[in-house]
Motif scaffolding. Structure first.
Motif, PDB file in Angstrom:
ATOM      1  N   ASP A   1       0.694  -1.224  -0.220  1.00 27.13           N
ATOM      2  CA  ASP A   1      -0.160  -0.021   0.007  1.00 27.13           C
ATOM      3  C   ASP A   1       0.781   1.240  -0.144  1.00 27.13           C
ATOM      4  OD1 ASP A   1      -2.392  -1.215  -0.153  1.00 27.13           O
ATOM      5  OD2 ASP A   1      -2.652  -1.334   1.883  1.00 27.13           O
ATOM      6  N   ASP A   2       1.958   1.226   0.928  1.00 22.99           N
ATOM      7  CA  ASP A   2       2.580   2.368   0.896  1.00 22.99           C
ATOM      8  C   ASP A   2       4.185   2.414   0.443  1.00 22.99           C
ATOM      9  OD1 ASP A   2       3.609   1.159   3.161  1.00 22.99           O
ATOM     10  OD2 ASP A   2       3.007   2.624   4.610  1.00 22.99           O
ATOM     11  N   GLN A   3       4.609   1.221   0.085  1.00 27.72           N
ATOM     12  CA  GLN A   3       5.929   0.845  -0.292  1.00 27.72           C
ATOM     13  C   GLN A   3       6.914   1.325   0.679  1.00 27.72           C
ATOM     14  OE1 GLN A   3       6.238  -0.456  -3.186  1.00 27.72           O
ATOM     15  NE2 GLN A   3       3.959  -0.399  -3.604  1.00 27.72           N
ATOM     16  N   ASN A   4       6.495   1.182   2.042  1.00 28.46           N
ATOM     17  CA  ASN A   4       7.472   1.283   3.044  1.00 28.46           C
ATOM     18  C   ASN A   4       7.692   0.146   4.026  1.00 28.46           C
ATOM     19  OD1 ASN A   4       8.382   4.172   3.384  1.00 28.46           O
ATOM     20  ND2 ASN A   4       6.180   4.702   4.010  1.00 28.46           N
ATOM     21  N   TYR A   5       8.866  -0.226   4.443  1.00 33.71           N
ATOM     22  CA  TYR A   5       8.888  -1.340   5.489  1.00 33.71           C
ATOM     23  C   TYR A   5       8.263  -1.246   6.669  1.00 33.71           C
ATOM     24  CZ  TYR A   5      12.608  -4.203   2.999  1.00 33.71           C
ATOM     25  OH  TYR A   5      13.269  -4.866   2.267  1.00 33.71           O
ATOM     26  N   TRP A   6       7.565  -2.463   6.980  1.00 31.29           N
ATOM     27  CA  TRP A   6       6.811  -2.384   7.860  1.00 31.29           C
ATOM     28  C   TRP A   6       7.084  -3.976   8.617  1.00 31.29           C
ATOM     29  CZ3 TRP A   6       1.903  -0.347   9.996  1.00 31.29           C
ATOM     30  CH2 TRP A   6       1.666   0.734   9.187  1.00 31.29           C
ATOM     31  N   ILE A   7       7.291  -3.666  10.005  1.00 28.50           N
ATOM     32  CA  ILE A   7       7.426  -4.796  10.840  1.00 28.50           C
ATOM     33  C   ILE A   7       5.967  -5.535  11.344  1.00 28.50           C
ATOM     34  CG2 ILE A   7       8.454  -5.872  13.070  1.00 28.50           C
ATOM     35  CD1 ILE A   7      10.736  -3.635  12.791  1.00 28.50           C
ATOM     36  N   TYR A   8       5.786  -6.559  10.976  1.00 28.94           N
ATOM     37  CA  TYR A   8       4.375  -6.696  11.074  1.00 28.94           C
ATOM     38  C   TYR A   8       4.200  -7.709  12.289  1.00 28.94           C
ATOM     39  CZ  TYR A   8       3.568  -5.253   6.295  1.00 28.94           C
ATOM     40  OH  TYR A   8       3.474  -4.848   4.968  1.00 28.94           O
ATOM     41  N   ARG A   9       5.061  -8.414  12.735  1.00 26.29           N
ATOM     42  CA  ARG A   9       5.184  -9.470  13.732  1.00 26.29           C
ATOM     43  C   ARG A   9       6.330  -9.477  14.482  1.00 26.29           C
ATOM     44  NH1 ARG A   9       1.166 -12.171  11.060  1.00 26.29           N
ATOM     45  NH2 ARG A   9      -0.302 -10.727  10.421  1.00 26.29           N
ATOM     46  N   PHE A  10       6.478  -9.641  15.607  1.00 21.94           N
ATOM     47  CA  PHE A  10       7.473  -9.597  16.398  1.00 21.94           C
ATOM     48  C   PHE A  10       7.235 -10.091  17.836  1.00 21.94           C
ATOM     49  CE2 PHE A  10      10.585  -7.731  19.748  1.00 21.94           C
ATOM     50  CZ  PHE A  10      11.867  -8.188  19.124  1.00 21.94           C
ATOM     51  N   MET A  11       7.895 -11.192  18.258  1.00 24.77           N
ATOM     52  CA  MET A  11       7.514 -11.946  19.532  1.00 24.77           C
ATOM     53  C   MET A  11       8.806 -12.519  19.902  1.00 24.77           C
ATOM     54  SD  MET A  11       7.445 -15.524  19.351  1.00 24.77           S
ATOM     55  CE  MET A  11       6.010 -16.146  20.490  1.00 24.77           C
ATOM     56  N   ILE A  12       9.004 -12.512  21.339  1.00 17.72           N
ATOM     57  CA  ILE A  12       9.901 -13.114  22.042  1.00 17.72           C
ATOM     58  C   ILE A  12       9.231 -14.507  23.081  1.00 17.72           C
ATOM     59  CG2 ILE A  12      11.756 -13.263  23.953  1.00 17.72           C
ATOM     60  CD1 ILE A  12      12.782 -12.006  21.371  1.00 17.72           C
TER      61      ILE A  12
END
Lengths: 145, 145
Positions: free
Chosen positions: A66-77
């Motif tokens: 959609d916006d051509q930017n990097y997104w961090i969609y998921r992050f878990m420890i």
């Protein structure tokens, strides 16, 4: 020593067994769901997070169509490994990884549930700045290179 | 009219919402698990099963790296659509699909829980012959072209 590694035939099942604390489980989709999702969106990168030779977490990021930017969609420890600063170090590696890419964008976006105080602190600690609420109810934050 | 279709960005989430009857749920892995699994094994083909324009089932098959034969690893029809002969027609299409491939093998294998009487009947009705128990506790059956 924290590292990001590929997810492959040898460690994907271990990745889907990583667990969040009970009260965190509503905050993000399961790793199993994210892995399946990434099959149909080749721009989505999935990475395992290791502390030495121990698998401790999972992340998914990529350029948003959609916006051509990097997104961090998921992050878990995993719950067993929280509270040792591993998450902060892993986030730094993700930022570094994105920053080193040819298609790197000026900013990285991510979103989190506004009541997710732990994530808010972690993301702020590596340089994300809150930007405001998204229409879908998440707090958006932005990292600028 | 039954058809096999690709699973892609537009229908994968619908596929993971297909459901077996309560008493059948222990017989096979979830579609979500199978989709994630197929990401790491490019020889595994995943297919959705449609009746006209309605998604009714899911299948996964491919050449097994151990014996170089085709195996049907997963096959399910949603509980709402069982009992109409759709499963039998879908199995015929899978056999036809495998039979039409350049890498087609002389036989197709599959396995099922010995107490899974419904599957036994369905597979027998399209020509699978029981061969004996696998060491991992499944009844093995073989289709010969």
């Amino acid at each position: 020593m924290i590292s990001l590694r590929l997810i492959d035939q040898n460690n994907w099942e271990e990745c889907i067994n990583l667990k969040l604390k009970q009260e965190q489980q509503g905050f993000i989709a399961s790793n199993l769901y994210s892995i399946a999702e990434s099959k149909f969106s080749p721009q989505l990168e999935i990475k395992s997070i290791y502390c030495e030779e121990k698998l401790i977490g999972f992340a998914m990021y990529g350029i948003d169509s959609d916006d051509q930017n990097y997104w961090i969609y998921r992050f878990m420890i995993d719950e067993r490994f929280q509270g040792h600063g591993y998450g902060k170090n892993a986030m730094k590696l993700i930022i570094e990884d994105i920053g080193s890419r040819d298609d790197c964008t000026d900013v990285i976006w991510l979103g989190y549930q506004p009541e997710n105080e732990q994530s808010r602190r972690l993301y702020a600690s590596v340089g994300f700045e809150e930007v405001g609420m998204a229409p879908w109810g998440e707090m958006l934050a932005k990292y600028s290179f």
